[in-house]
Design a protein around this motif. Structure first.
Motif, PDB file in Angstrom:
ATOM      1  N   GLU A  56     -18.674  -5.482  -2.474  1.00 37.11           N
ATOM      2  CA  GLU A  56     -20.022  -4.945  -2.267  1.00 37.11           C
ATOM      3  C   GLU A  56     -20.996  -6.087  -2.010  1.00 37.11           C
ATOM      4  O   GLU A  56     -20.845  -7.181  -2.563  1.00 37.11           O
ATOM      5  CB  GLU A  56     -20.463  -4.156  -3.503  1.00 37.11           C
ATOM      6  N   GLU A  57     -21.979  -5.838  -1.151  1.00 39.88           N
ATOM      7  CA  GLU A  57     -23.087  -6.768  -0.948  1.00 39.88           C
ATOM      8  C   GLU A  57     -24.292  -6.238  -1.702  1.00 39.88           C
ATOM      9  O   GLU A  57     -24.655  -5.070  -1.561  1.00 39.88           O
ATOM     10  CB  GLU A  57     -23.416  -6.923   0.529  1.00 39.88           C
ATOM     11  N   LEU A  58     -24.904  -7.090  -2.530  1.00 46.18           N
ATOM     12  CA  LEU A  58     -26.041  -6.665  -3.331  1.00 46.18           C
ATOM     13  C   LEU A  58     -27.346  -6.949  -2.587  1.00 46.18           C
ATOM     14  O   LEU A  58     -27.468  -7.975  -1.915  1.00 46.18           O
ATOM     15  CB  LEU A  58     -26.041  -7.384  -4.680  1.00 46.18           C
ATOM     16  N   PRO A  59     -28.325  -6.050  -2.688  1.00 48.92           N
ATOM     17  CA  PRO A  59     -29.596  -6.266  -1.994  1.00 48.92           C
ATOM     18  C   PRO A  59     -30.358  -7.444  -2.587  1.00 48.92           C
ATOM     19  O   PRO A  59     -30.412  -7.622  -3.802  1.00 48.92           O
ATOM     20  CB  PRO A  59     -30.347  -4.952  -2.226  1.00 48.92           C
ATOM     21  N   THR A  60     -30.926  -8.260  -1.722  1.00 46.44           N
ATOM     22  CA  THR A  60     -31.741  -9.401  -2.143  1.00 46.44           C
ATOM     23  C   THR A  60     -33.040  -9.393  -1.344  1.00 46.44           C
ATOM     24  O   THR A  60     -33.127  -8.730  -0.305  1.00 46.44           O
ATOM     25  CB  THR A  60     -31.000 -10.735  -1.902  1.00 46.44           C
ATOM     26  N   PRO A  61     -34.058 -10.097  -1.830  1.00 47.99           N
ATOM     27  CA  PRO A  61     -35.347 -10.101  -1.123  1.00 47.99           C
ATOM     28  C   PRO A  61     -35.211 -10.594   0.313  1.00 47.99           C
ATOM     29  O   PRO A  61     -34.432 -11.496   0.615  1.00 47.99           O
ATOM     30  CB  PRO A  61     -36.202 -11.059  -1.963  1.00 47.99           C
ATOM     31  N   THR A  62     -35.979  -9.982   1.218  1.00 50.41           N
ATOM     32  CA  THR A  62     -35.983 -10.379   2.620  1.00 50.41           C
ATOM     33  C   THR A  62     -37.268 -11.130   2.945  1.00 50.41           C
ATOM     34  O   THR A  62     -38.261 -11.048   2.229  1.00 50.41           O
ATOM     35  CB  THR A  62     -35.865  -9.150   3.538  1.00 50.41           C
ATOM     36  N   PHE A  63     -37.223 -11.889   4.019  1.00 52.26           N
ATOM     37  CA  PHE A  63     -38.416 -12.593   4.488  1.00 52.26           C
ATOM     38  C   PHE A  63     -38.528 -12.386   5.998  1.00 52.26           C
ATOM     39  O   PHE A  63     -37.541 -12.082   6.678  1.00 52.26           O
ATOM     40  CB  PHE A  63     -38.340 -14.091   4.161  1.00 52.26           C
ATOM     41  N   SER A  64     -39.737 -12.549   6.506  1.00 50.36           N
ATOM     42  CA  SER A  64     -39.973 -12.467   7.947  1.00 50.36           C
ATOM     43  C   SER A  64     -40.696 -13.717   8.408  1.00 50.36           C
ATOM     44  O   SER A  64     -41.618 -14.202   7.737  1.00 50.36           O
ATOM     45  CB  SER A  64     -40.821 -11.230   8.292  1.00 50.36           C
ATOM     46  N   ASN A 120     -32.490 -12.927   4.831  1.00 51.62           N
ATOM     47  CA  ASN A 120     -32.429 -13.074   3.379  1.00 51.62           C
ATOM     48  C   ASN A 120     -32.297 -14.544   3.025  1.00 51.62           C
ATOM     49  O   ASN A 120     -31.476 -15.258   3.595  1.00 51.62           O
ATOM     50  CB  ASN A 120     -31.225 -12.307   2.812  1.00 51.62           C
ATOM     51  N   SER A 121     -33.129 -14.990   2.077  1.00 46.48           N
ATOM     52  CA  SER A 121     -33.033 -16.379   1.633  1.00 46.48           C
ATOM     53  C   SER A 121     -31.928 -16.558   0.591  1.00 46.48           C
ATOM     54  O   SER A 121     -31.517 -17.671   0.306  1.00 46.48           O
ATOM     55  CB  SER A 121     -34.376 -16.841   1.051  1.00 46.48           C
ATOM     56  N   VAL A 122     -31.468 -15.443   0.027  1.00 45.52           N
ATOM     57  CA  VAL A 122     -30.414 -15.471  -0.988  1.00 45.52           C
ATOM     58  C   VAL A 122     -29.331 -14.474  -0.598  1.00 45.52           C
ATOM     59  O   VAL A 122     -29.636 -13.384  -0.102  1.00 45.52           O
ATOM     60  CB  VAL A 122     -30.971 -15.111  -2.389  1.00 45.52           C
ATOM     61  N   THR A 123     -28.079 -14.856  -0.800  1.00 43.93           N
ATOM     62  CA  THR A 123     -26.942 -13.962  -0.579  1.00 43.93           C
ATOM     63  C   THR A 123     -26.310 -13.638  -1.921  1.00 43.93           C
ATOM     64  O   THR A 123     -26.066 -14.538  -2.728  1.00 43.93           O
ATOM     65  CB  THR A 123     -25.898 -14.626   0.329  1.00 43.93           C
ATOM     66  N   ALA A 124     -26.056 -12.370  -2.171  1.00 47.27           N
ATOM     67  CA  ALA A 124     -25.415 -11.947  -3.419  1.00 47.27           C
ATOM     68  C   ALA A 124     -24.268 -11.001  -3.080  1.00 47.27           C
ATOM     69  O   ALA A 124     -24.500  -9.929  -2.517  1.00 47.27           O
ATOM     70  CB  ALA A 124     -26.413 -11.268  -4.354  1.00 47.27           C
ATOM     71  N   LEU A 125     -23.051 -11.414  -3.389  1.00 48.22           N
ATOM     72  CA  LEU A 125     -21.860 -10.647  -3.038  1.00 48.22           C
ATOM     73  C   LEU A 125     -20.995 -10.406  -4.271  1.00 48.22           C
ATOM     74  O   LEU A 125     -20.999 -11.195  -5.208  1.00 48.22           O
ATOM     75  CB  LEU A 125     -21.018 -11.390  -1.996  1.00 48.22           C
TER      76      LEU A 125
END
Length: 248
Positions: free
Chosen positions: A214-222, A229-234
Motif C-alpha cells: 500500500e502507498e500511504l497518503p502524504t502532503p503534496t506541494f505545488s 509529494n516531498s515525502v514518500t510513505a510505502l
C-alpha cells in the motif's frame, strides 16, 4: 539515527537536497554527506541527550507528528494485533515507540547504532512511565544473531541516511535489504517513510523478496504549475525468504 535518521526540524528532511538527479533510479544517485555517518548522529544525540537532561526537551520528531500518526492509523486500520512484534529501525529519541505504547502496542523494540540515542530514548521512556519497550544499541547493517521474528518493521529516514553514506552507499543499501529480510517474518510488513526516494525507486530497491502492499497518503506541494509529494510513505510485505547470495 532517528526514527528518521536523526535530527531534522519540525518534520523537515535533512539530506533531501543532497539528491543528484543525474543518478539513475536505484543507482548511486546521492551526493555523499555527513548525514550518512555515524559520527554525525553520535554528535546529534549527545547534544540532544544533554538538552533533555538539562531542560527536559525530547528533541525533534522526524517528519513531524503527522508521520507517526499516519503509521499508527495504518496499523489500526489493518488491525495489527497489539501484541505483534514491532521493530523501529533507527529509533533516535524513541518518541515513535512512546506513541506506539500509548496506543496499546506491547511488544515493541527500538534499535539505534548511537549509544547516546538509546540513552536518550531510555530516559524519555522512563519519564513517560513506560516499561514495555525494549531498546538495543544495534547497527542494522551488522546485526546480532538474536534480532529476528518481527511482524512489523518501521523506518522513518534511516534508509535515507544510509543512502548518503560517503563510504560504499550502494553496498550498504544492499546490506540493509539483507538485514530487513532477516529480521522480518514472511508476510510481515515494512513501513518506510522517505524524503530522498520516490515510490518507483523504493520499489526497485526492495524488489527482491518484498512487494508493495500500500502507498500511504502524504502532503503534496505545488510549484511552477506542477505538483508532487516531498515525502514518500510505502508499506511493503515480505513475500518470501530468498537467497542472500544474490546480494553479495
Amino acid at each position: 539515527m532517528n526514527s528518521g535518521a536523526g535530527g531534522g526540524s519540525g518534520g523537515g528532511c535533512a539530506g533531501a537536497a543532497a539528491r543528484s538527479r543525474g543518478g539513475s533510479p536505484g543507482g548511486d544517485g546521492f551526493a555523499p554527506s555527513a548525514l550518512g555517518t555515524r559520527e554525525h548522529w553520535d554528535a546529534v544525540y549527545e547534544r540532544e541527550l544533554q538538552t533533555f537532561q538539562e531542560y527536559g526537551d525530547t528533541g525533534e520528531i522526524w517528519f513531524g507528528e503527522e508521520s507517526m500518526n499516519r503509521l499508527i492509523r495504518w496499523m489500526q486500520k489493518r488491525e495489527i494485533p497489539l501484541d505483534a512484534s514491532v521493530l523501529d529501525i533507527g529509533t533516535g529519541n524513541g518518541v515513535f515507540l512512546v506513541e506506539l505504547a500509548k496506543f496499546g502496542f506491547s511488544n515493541i523494540t527500538g534499535i539505534d547504532y548511537s549509544p547516546s540515542a538509546i540513552q536518550l530514548s531510555g530516559s524519555i521512556i522512563e519519564k513517560e512511565g513506560l516499561s514495555n519497550i525494549k531498546l538495543k544499541v544495534e547497527d542494522f547493517l551488522h546485526l546480532c544473531t538474536e534480532l529476528s521474528g518481527f511482524h512489523v518493521c518501521v523506518d522513518k529516514g534511516t534508509f535515507d541516511a544510509i543512502s548518503l553514506n560517503p563510504d560504499s552507499a550502494i553496498e550498504k543499501r544492499k546490506q540493509y535489504v539483507k538485514s530487513l529480510s532477516r529480521v522480518l517474518n514472511v508476510k510481515g510488513f515494512f513501513l518506510i517513510t522517505s524524503c530522498n526516494w520516490t515510490k518507483e525507486e523504493l520499489l526497485n530497491e526492495f524488489s527482491e523478496g518484498f512487494e508493495l502492499f500500500e502507498e500511504l497518503p502524504t502532503p503534496t506541494f505545488s510549484f511552477g504549475g506542477r505538483s508532487g509529494n516531498s515525502v514518500t510513505a510505502l508499506v511493503f510485505q515480505k513475500t518470501r525468504d530468498f537467497s542472500l547470495d544474490k546480494f553479495s
